[in-house]
Structures are given as structure tokens and as C-alpha cells.
Design an enzyme around this catalytic site. Structure first.
Site, PDB file in Angstrom:
ATOM      1  N   ASP A 186       1.046  -1.327   0.076  1.00 30.53           N
ATOM      2  CA  ASP A 186       0.035   0.025  -0.094  1.00 30.53           C
ATOM      3  C   ASP A 186       0.851   1.432   0.009  1.00 30.53           C
ATOM      4  O   ASP A 186       0.642   2.276  -0.560  1.00 30.53           O
ATOM      5  CB  ASP A 186      -1.115   0.033   1.275  1.00 30.53           C
ATOM      6  CG  ASP A 186      -1.825  -0.965   1.229  1.00 30.53           C
ATOM      7  OD1 ASP A 186      -2.054  -1.680   0.000  1.00 30.53           O
ATOM      8  OD2 ASP A 186      -2.571  -1.179   2.091  1.00 30.53           O
ATOM      9  N   ILE A 224     -35.695  -8.165 -14.377  1.00 26.71           N
ATOM     10  CA  ILE A 224     -35.782  -9.566 -14.888  1.00 26.71           C
ATOM     11  C   ILE A 224     -36.978 -10.066 -14.056  1.00 26.71           C
ATOM     12  O   ILE A 224     -37.278  -9.739 -12.855  1.00 26.71           O
ATOM     13  CB  ILE A 224     -34.686 -10.490 -14.678  1.00 26.71           C
ATOM     14  CG1 ILE A 224     -33.345  -9.722 -14.236  1.00 26.71           C
ATOM     15  CG2 ILE A 224     -34.324 -11.289 -16.038  1.00 26.71           C
ATOM     16  CD1 ILE A 224     -32.161 -10.740 -13.892  1.00 26.71           C
ATOM     17  N   LYS A 282     -26.880 -13.658  -8.043  1.00 29.88           N
ATOM     18  CA  LYS A 282     -27.676 -12.373  -7.886  1.00 29.88           C
ATOM     19  C   LYS A 282     -27.146 -11.566  -7.055  1.00 29.88           C
ATOM     20  O   LYS A 282     -27.421 -11.831  -5.803  1.00 29.88           O
ATOM     21  CB  LYS A 282     -29.234 -12.642  -7.897  1.00 29.88           C
ATOM     22  CG  LYS A 282     -30.175 -11.411  -8.043  1.00 29.88           C
ATOM     23  CD  LYS A 282     -31.535 -12.107  -8.225  1.00 29.88           C
ATOM     24  CE  LYS A 282     -32.403 -10.709  -8.505  1.00 29.88           C
ATOM     25  NZ  LYS A 282     -32.374  -9.581  -7.477  1.00 29.88           N
ATOM     26  N   ARG A 289     -30.304   3.205 -12.485  1.00 30.16           N
ATOM     27  CA  ARG A 289     -31.618   2.422 -13.096  1.00 30.16           C
ATOM     28  C   ARG A 289     -32.808   3.578 -13.289  1.00 30.16           C
ATOM     29  O   ARG A 289     -33.320   3.582 -14.368  1.00 30.16           O
ATOM     30  CB  ARG A 289     -32.154   1.257 -12.556  1.00 30.16           C
ATOM     31  CG  ARG A 289     -33.347   0.689 -13.545  1.00 30.16           C
ATOM     32  CD  ARG A 289     -34.355  -0.288 -12.828  1.00 30.16           C
ATOM     33  NE  ARG A 289     -33.792  -1.110 -12.070  1.00 30.16           N
ATOM     34  CZ  ARG A 289     -33.443  -2.331 -12.413  1.00 30.16           C
ATOM     35  NH1 ARG A 289     -33.460  -2.696 -13.588  1.00 30.16           N
ATOM     36  NH2 ARG A 289     -32.907  -3.372 -11.614  1.00 30.16           N
ATOM     37  N   GLU A 330     -23.910  -4.213 -10.608  1.00 25.03           N
ATOM     38  CA  GLU A 330     -24.346  -3.625  -9.442  1.00 25.03           C
ATOM     39  C   GLU A 330     -23.308  -3.066  -8.447  1.00 25.03           C
ATOM     40  O   GLU A 330     -21.883  -3.649  -8.619  1.00 25.03           O
ATOM     41  CB  GLU A 330     -24.866  -5.050  -8.531  1.00 25.03           C
ATOM     42  CG  GLU A 330     -25.841  -5.839  -9.213  1.00 25.03           C
ATOM     43  CD  GLU A 330     -27.237  -5.289  -9.308  1.00 25.03           C
ATOM     44  OE1 GLU A 330     -27.734  -4.965 -10.378  1.00 25.03           O
ATOM     45  OE2 GLU A 330     -27.663  -4.906  -8.141  1.00 25.03           O
ATOM     46  N   LYS A 345     -29.447 -17.289 -17.483  1.00 20.53           N
ATOM     47  CA  LYS A 345     -29.458 -16.480 -18.750  1.00 20.53           C
ATOM     48  C   LYS A 345     -29.043 -17.387 -20.015  1.00 20.53           C
ATOM     49  O   LYS A 345     -28.235 -18.578 -19.791  1.00 20.53           O
ATOM     50  CB  LYS A 345     -28.390 -15.250 -18.872  1.00 20.53           C
ATOM     51  CG  LYS A 345     -28.655 -14.251 -17.635  1.00 20.53           C
ATOM     52  CD  LYS A 345     -27.210 -13.171 -17.785  1.00 20.53           C
ATOM     53  CE  LYS A 345     -27.422 -12.308 -16.722  1.00 20.53           C
ATOM     54  NZ  LYS A 345     -26.219 -11.716 -16.529  1.00 20.53           N
ATOM     55  N   CYS A 381     -27.840   0.642  35.141  1.00 17.50           N
ATOM     56  CA  CYS A 381     -26.847   0.306  34.080  1.00 17.50           C
ATOM     57  C   CYS A 381     -25.934  -0.820  34.296  1.00 17.50           C
ATOM     58  O   CYS A 381     -25.263  -0.903  35.554  1.00 17.50           O
ATOM     59  CB  CYS A 381     -26.082   1.563  33.657  1.00 17.50           C
ATOM     60  SG  CYS A 381     -24.879   1.434  32.816  1.00 17.50           S
ATOM     61  N   CYS A 433     -22.204   0.721  34.778  1.00 17.39           N
ATOM     62  CA  CYS A 433     -21.640   1.400  35.974  1.00 17.39           C
ATOM     63  C   CYS A 433     -22.647   1.501  37.206  1.00 17.39           C
ATOM     64  O   CYS A 433     -22.427   1.950  38.211  1.00 17.39           O
ATOM     65  CB  CYS A 433     -21.693   2.949  35.496  1.00 17.39           C
ATOM     66  SG  CYS A 433     -23.272   3.605  34.948  1.00 17.39           S
ATOM     67  N   CYS A 483     -28.431   4.952  29.807  1.00 12.53           N
ATOM     68  CA  CYS A 483     -28.014   5.188  31.155  1.00 12.53           C
ATOM     69  C   CYS A 483     -27.701   6.639  31.373  1.00 12.53           C
ATOM     70  O   CYS A 483     -27.139   7.283  30.461  1.00 12.53           O
ATOM     71  CB  CYS A 483     -26.620   4.315  31.296  1.00 12.53           C
ATOM     72  SG  CYS A 483     -25.594   4.930  32.494  1.00 12.53           S
TER      73      CYS A 483
END
Ligand code: IVH
Length: 747
Positions: free
Chosen positions: A38, A88, A127, A148, A184, A300, A422, A425, A440
């Protein structure tokens, strides 16, 4: 030696760097086989940035340095799709059906019949549960990206899509002259989980699932926000196209592969109904190993020629079907409910489950959200419950199998469960009117202290260097800080010897870091009121509300005892009462004429008071940032023990935050003594100082700074490279100022 051989021309080096960066991007995002670290990538990137800055004529829009560019938009432009973006037909897996794939079988039989042939080859692919987009490349460059929308027109989300680093901005040769890729946008599961965890840490709301997060992100108007979210893209279809023939789906995928466009995988091929059903089953199993949410299989027809033969209905192609998988569900035992104290003090019930294997992972915990949710589903400890993964990744309890409920199981009460205290605490807990969550109320609760310190020290608050998560956590853990203001009691030596690690692996904070922190704490003492207000983490008081409060009040004492905010709340209260007593009220109409007359009187009296107060308030020109919700939150904060404590401690510490933008009743018109009073600026391009700093500078001279140009803009302040804004300003006749000209205006 000849210099020419040593130093390539800037042009060729820029080209080379862009090619290298594109290649490393592809290796990293697509092939998952990075060749460089990186840090090395960043080095190449910075070299390119430096070259482009030195030679502005070489900076092009498709440069990888320009992924995050452009100011926030006011709204998205519409774009008409070159070819309609159809959906579809969904075919469903039917639960408990004798043949769950009945609809899929019908689909295959139908294409066999329509093609008049037994043997039809189809592809089966995951999908992707994401947001559909279309990417249009013209002459090898990303021209635009659109959602779309209604299938005919979508939103132009180019600036947002450009921030996705795996999407190439330009294509390698040879490329088709026109290529519309459909696919997508989504968030990979792991990155989504990390982002949610980070948001949770920072006290920000978390997203319900990757799809929601993606949909919300793509609709963001500010590409800088988008750039920080881990979006990814996979292509699955071809739209408009002008290039060499692509006879089958495989040819299309080969083209994507060569152009470095990330593509959906795996693509399984099947030549018969049996192999199709087997493939779909296999995909349903294997999809859990993918790092993104999938909710079905897309089937398909392989060959383009057969697709053309089958054609379309009005809504969808006849050659494709989406087979939706039911979310995998499992029964398991709810062993216990534990309570987590969030960073804002919210108590969240968590289901502790008998571990169960679900959609690829072992699930042993699931959030139950809040008490109401538990009661609505009547979930009890000891119950057998049905779990599934929301959006395929977050485990959720769907319902109880009541037939399996043990006789001793009792309805759940959160207060009883924690003994009214709580769990972190032991402080008192309470539920505010209209809210479902218990909180709390102890402002020194350690579960909250770390996030409060982080908020306090953050850059836009008091900007205390070196006060990150680890340091804040160590300070709280060692009992040195219970609240953010305790930071001011730290001395250099104890801070320097603070152990950031643990006993077995101690790590000292060190003198140098300690000095930095102490110095910035010293500076923080005289930071402006708006920053102090933002730093306190009062609910509803974000950056702009804090600014508006500082405009209306000279110091903190005034905010705590504000007549303006009191008036805001009183108007709201009068309005609510007026509506209730109104003789025309639908909820409780008057019983008789006498009551009607009395109520009319009362109504008129309340209205007169509200109108008079509103008129007084009008002089303050309140922005919506100081509305009822903010006023209520500020009031309840300063009335609470936490708020009272802050006021007392600040007095003890000798800290008295002052407003830097105090102008409760802004003068309108020429009587203003500020040179830029009433002027609206828009900033664009690279300036000699950061945009934030320039904004502040303009505001201290009375100007308003807006994100986008409109007819109301007085000036566009334009630095280097202010492209589209400059064009728009010219079109609207808005004067354009260079930075040097600004000085004249100020003088
Ligand atoms: S192919 C003519 N393949 O699901 C449409 N769509 O409900 C051809 N989707 O509109 C679409 N993954 O937005 C295709 N592998 C995939 C997909 C996929 C997700 C989306 C797409 C489509 C919708 C169908």
C-alpha cells in the site's frame, strides 16, 4: 550521460504512472494478487499528484488522482438510458413446496419451447444484492454512470461512481468505441462490518445491511462522503455497444476481463434442466463463501443469437430469470439476553444463542434492537427461536417457536432484567417520552466516557492532537478521566507514563506525545464557543447547530440560560396547546356550544401569544439549525446533572468559551459594518488555504458560504481548476473572484 535518458518528460512519466496505478488497482481489486505494498502504491500516487500540480495542463479528468472531485451537488441530473434498463422476472423458491424449483423448471421449459429445441445452454450466476448502475464508456473513457431510475431515465451518479477505485476511468486499447456496462454496486461484507463498527464507535447510526448502506451512499450528494464508504462494483450485463461481435456471454466476460472491468463470478454453464437445477443448488451453497450479499441466481441463455430470437416482453427479457433464494433459517435456543451499553448510553438487548451454523458462519449472538421489539415478538429467555441473516449478513431473530416454549419462560422486562441499573456503571436508567430505548443517565458511565472524550477532542471540536481511541481508552481504564473535562486536570508526567498496552505488554505514551497533548489542551481553553458546544456531544447539536447557537449567544452561560431558546420552546408549546383546544379539533371536538365558545377564546389567546413571540423571534432570523428539537435538547442537557457539572467544572477550570460569530440580530442592508455582510459565496478549486479555513475566513467577515451556485450566489471564489462551477457561474452571470481579488473586497 544524456539527461533525456535519466528523466522522462513529465508527459510520459504521467502516462506511465497512470498506467501503473491502473494496473495495480486491477491486481488489487480484481485479481486479489497485489504486487506492491500500500505504501508503494501511495508513493506512485503522490508522485502523480505532484506532477499534475506542477503541470496543470497534464491533469485530466480520467486521472486516478481525480477520483474524488467536485463539490457537493444540490440534486442529481437526470440521464436518459441509451437502451432501457430492464429488470428481470423473479421466479421464486417456494418454501415447503413439493418441488421448490417449480417456477424455474417452467422457465426452462418455456425457453425450450420458444426456441423449438431440447438442448438450450444457459448460464447460472449469483444475483448480487446491490444497487443497479450503468457505466457508459465512450472512446475508452468513462463518460458517465447512472442509476436505473424508472428504467428509462436514471440519476447521474458519475461523481459518486468515480470514487470506486476498482472501476477503471479509462480502458486499455483496443476498446469498443461505445460500451455500456451494467452491473451492481454493493458493499463487501467484511468492509461493511468494519464500517459499521467504526460508525458505532463514533456514536453514528449504523446501517441495517450492506444493501441499505449502498443505496444510501449512492444517493449522497457529496462525493467526499461516498469516497469514504467501501463501495465495490461487479458487471453482469451489456447495454449499448459498438464494437466487435460478442456472440456469447463468455465473449462479453472475456472483454470485461481484458478491459479490467470487475465482473460477476462464478458463471456456471448448464446444457439441460438437470444440470441447471444442480448448478442452482450448488450456487445456493457456495454463495456464502462470496464476500458480498447474494439473494438468488440469475439464469441467462448463453448465446446472443438465441436471446435475440426469444426477445422481450414489455418489462423484461424472455431469455433471463432471477431465481430468488429463501433466506436460510435455523432454529436454536435463546439461552440468555444480555444488555450492552452503547457509546451514547443506549442499552441494547442482545440474544445469546446456542451456536448454530447459518449461511456460511456460526451464529451465537444477535441484536434484539430494543425492548419493544422483544415484546412485539414475545421473545422469552429459554425459547426456541428462528434465526436468519438480514441482508445475508446480520443475524436476526425472526420469531419464536411457541410450541417449544418451556413452561417457566416469563415475558421479558429490560428494567427487571438489569435491576433498574446500568449494567456497566450501576447508574440509574431511564426512557425518554416517545423513545423506545432505555439509556444510562450517568454522565460518568465508563461505557460512554471513551466516545465522549473522542468527540470532545475531534478535529472539528477542540482539535486535541494525539487523543485517539487508544489513548482515550487507556485514560478511562486507568481512572484518569471520567469525563472529557478531566483532560484539563492531567499533568505531563502522568500522561507520559500512561500505559497504552496491558500489564504483560506495557507501552508508554511518552514525553513527546504528552507534551503535544498538553499544548493542544492549552489551546483548547480559548477555543471558540461553537467548537465547545460541538465538543460537548449534546444530542442534536452538530457542527451547524453549534455555529448557530454561537451566533445567538456570547458565551456558554448565555446558552445554558437562553431566552431565545426558551422562546422557541414556548412558541412550540403554545402551538401544540392551541391545536389541542381548537374548537375544530378532530380528535376531541367540543361537546356543546358553551364549550366551543370557551375553547375558541382560549385558542385565540394562545394564538395571540404565539404570534407575538414569533414576531420577537423573527428579529433573530433563526436558521432551522436552532429549531425546537435542538432547543429542547440543549435545555435538557443544561438542566441535567451532566450539563450542570460541565458549567461548574468550566468555572473551576477558569474556562469561559466565547463566541467568535456573535450576531444575534443580523443587520440587513447597508448599515452592516462587515465588508461581506449579506453576501453569499461559493468556493471552488484549489486555494492557498483549505476550503474549511476559507469558509471560516469569509464567515468572520459576515459572508454566507453555500455549496452550490444558484441565482442567489453573489460571488464564486475560484481557485485553481474550478471546472464545472466556473462554467455554471459564467452561465448564470455570477461574478467570479480570484483569491487575490478577495483581498480588495475585504479592504
Ligand atoms: S442480469 C435485463 N445479472 O437484479 C436485465 N442482474 O431483478 C438483466 N442483478 O435488474 C439483468 N445480479 O439489477 C443480472 N448477475 C446478475 C444480477 C442482476 C443482480 C439485479 C439487476 C437486475 C435485477 C433483477
Amino acid at each position: 550521460m544524456n539527461d533525456l535518458f535519466d528523466a522522462p518528460s513529465p508527459e510520459s512519466r504521467v502516462r506511465e504512472l497512470r498506467e501503473q496505478l491502473a494496473r495495480h488497482n486491477r491486481l488489487y481489486y480484481e485479481e486479489a494478487t497485489p504486487e506492491i505494498s500500500d505504501a508503494d502504491y501511495d508513493r506512485l500516487f503522490r508522485e502523480l499528484e505532484t506532477l499534475e500540480a506542477a503541470h496543470p495542463h497534464l491533469a485530466t479528468l480520467d486521472s486516478p488522482t481525480r477520483r474524488v472531485g467536485g463539490a457537493p451537488l444540490e440534486s442529481f441530473q437526470s440521464i436518459q438510458h441509451l437502451v432501457p434498463m430492464l429488470s428481470i422476472d423473479d421466479v421464486f423458491e417456494l418454501k415447503d413446496a413439493e418441488v421448490p424449483e417449480a417456477e424455474l423448471i417452467e422457465f426452462y421449459r418455456r425457453i425450450q419451447k420458444n426456441l423449438g429445441r431440447e438442448q438450450v445452454t444457459v448460464t447460472i450466476e449469483p444475483k448480487i444484492d446491490g444497487v443497479a448502475v450503468s457505466l457508459v464508456y465512450r472512446e475508452g473513457r468513462l463518460a458517465y454512470a447512472a442509476t436505473r431510475g424508472d428504467g428509462t431515465t436514471g440519476d447521474d451518479v458519475t461523481n459518486n461512481v468515480r470514487t470506486i477505485r476498482s472501476i477503471p476511468l479509462s480502458l486499455p486499447q483496443p476498446y469498443p468505441s461505445l460500451l455500456e456496462v451494467r452491473g451492481e454496486i454493493f458493499m463487501p461484507n467484511e468492509a461493511f462490518a468494519a464500517m459499521n463498527a467504526e460508525r458505532d464507535e463514533a456514536g453514528l447510526p449504523t446501517f441495517a445491511n450492506p444493501r441499505n448502506a449502498t443505496a444510501g451512499t449512492i444517493k449522497q450528494l457529496d462525493p467526499k462522503v461516498v469516497a469514504k464508504r467501501p463501495l465495490a462494483f461487479l458487471a453482469h450485463g451489456l447495454g449499448a455497444y459498438d464494437g466487435p461481435e460478442l456472440p456469447t456471454e463468455h465473449d462479453f466476460h472475456q472483454l470485461l476481463q481484458r478491459l479490467g472491468i470487475p465482473r460477476n463470478q462464478p458463471i456456471i454453464e448448464a446444457g439441460s434442466l438437470d444440470t441447471l437445477l444442480t448448478a442452482v443448488g450448488r450456487l445456493n451453497h457456495d454463495r456464502h463463501a462470496l464476500d458480498h450479499a447474494t439473494d438468488g441466481a440469475v439464469v441467462k441463455v448463453l448465446a446472443r443469437q438465441e436471446r435475440d430470437q426469444l426477445g422481450f416482453t414489455s418489462r423484461a427479457p424472455r431469455w433471463a430469470a432471477a431465481y430468488k433464494f429463501l433466506p436460510e433459517q435455523r432454529e436454536t435456543l435463546l439461552k440468555d439476553i444480555t444488555i450492552q451499553v452503547g457509546r451514547t448510553g443506549v442499552l441494547t438487548p442482545v440474544a445469546e444463542l446456542e451456536p448454530v451454523h447459518l449461511s456460511g458462519t456460526t451464529v451465537s449472538r444477535a441484536t434484539l434492537h430494543n425492548e419493544e421489539e422483544i415484546q412485539r415478538k414475545d421473545i422469552r429467555i429459554g425459547d426456541t427461536v428462528v434465526v436468519e441473516k438480514a441482508g445475508e449478513i446480520i443475524p436476526a431473530v425472526v420469531k419464536v417457536v411457541t410450541e417449544k416454549r418451556p413452561t417457566h419462560a416469563r415475558p421479558f422486562s429490560l428494567v427487571e432484567h438489569v435491576g433498574g441499573r446500568c449494567p456497566s456503571c450501576g447508574g440509574p436508567i431511564s426512557k425518554e417520552e416517545g423513545f423506545v430505548a432505555w439509556r444510562c443517565g450517568n454522565f460518568e458511565c465508563p461505557a460512554q466516557a471513551v466516545s465522549k472524550i473522542k468527540q470532545f477532542a475531534s478535529r472539528k471540536a477542540l482539535d486535541i492532537t494525539g487523543m485517539g481511541e487508544t489513548v482515550a481508552e487507556a485514560l478511562v481504564r486507568h481512572g484518569l478521566c471520567h469525563t472529557p473535562l478531566d483532560l484539563f486536570t492531567l499533568d505531563r508526567d502522568s500522561l507520559a507514563s500512561l500505559n497504552l498496552g496491558d500489564e504483560s505488554d506495557p507501552r508508554r505514551f511518552g514525553e513527546k506525545n504528552a507534551t503535544k497533548v498538553i499544548e493542544s489542551l492549552d489551546r483548547a481553553r480559548t477555543q471558540t464557543l461553537d467548537r465547545w458546544l460541538f465538543a460537548m456531544g449534546i444530542r442534536q447539536v452538530g457542527e451547524s447547530a453549534a455555529k448557530e447557537l454561537a451566533r445567538l449567544h456570547a458565551n456558554l452561560e448565555e446558552v445554558a440560560d437562553s431566552t431565545v431558546l426558551r422562546a422557541v420552546l414556548e412558541v412550540a408549546d403554545l402551538e401544540a396547546r392551541r391545536k389541542r383546544v381548537s374548537p375544530r379539533s378532530k380528535e376531541s371536538p367540543p361537546a356543546n356550544e358553551v364549550e366551543k365558545a370557551q375553547r375558541q377564546d382560549e385558542h385565540d389567546r394562545l394564538k395571540a401569544r404565539a404570534d407575538a413571540l414569533s414576531l420577537d423571534l423573527a428579529a433573530f432570523k433563526l436558521s432551522p439549525d436552532a429549531g425546537t428539537v435542538v432547543a429542547e435538547s440543549v435545555r435538557s442537557f443544561f438542566q441535567s446533572p451532566a450539563g450542570q457539572h460541565v458549567l461548574i467544572r468550566l468555572r473551576e477550570l477558569g474556562i469561559d468559551p466565547r463566541s467568535a460569530n456573535y450576531r444575534p440580530t443580523p443587520p440587513t442592508g447597508p448599515q452592516s459594518d462587515q465588508p461581506l455582510a449579506g453576501k453569499t459565496f461559493v468556493i471552488t478549486g484549489t486555494l492557498s488555504i483549505s476550503r474549511d479555513d476559507m469558509k471560516q475566513l469569509l464567515e468572520t467577515h459576515g459572508a454566507k458560504v453555500s455549496g452550490s451556485i444558484s441565482g442567489n450566489t453573489d460571488y464564486l471564489l475560484c481557485g485553481e481548476g474550478g471546472g464545472s462551477k466556473r462554467d455554471k457561474a459564467e452561465k448564470l452571470g455570477v461574478p467570479i473572484l480570484e483569491e487575490s481579488q478577495l483581498q480588495d473586497l475585504l479592504n
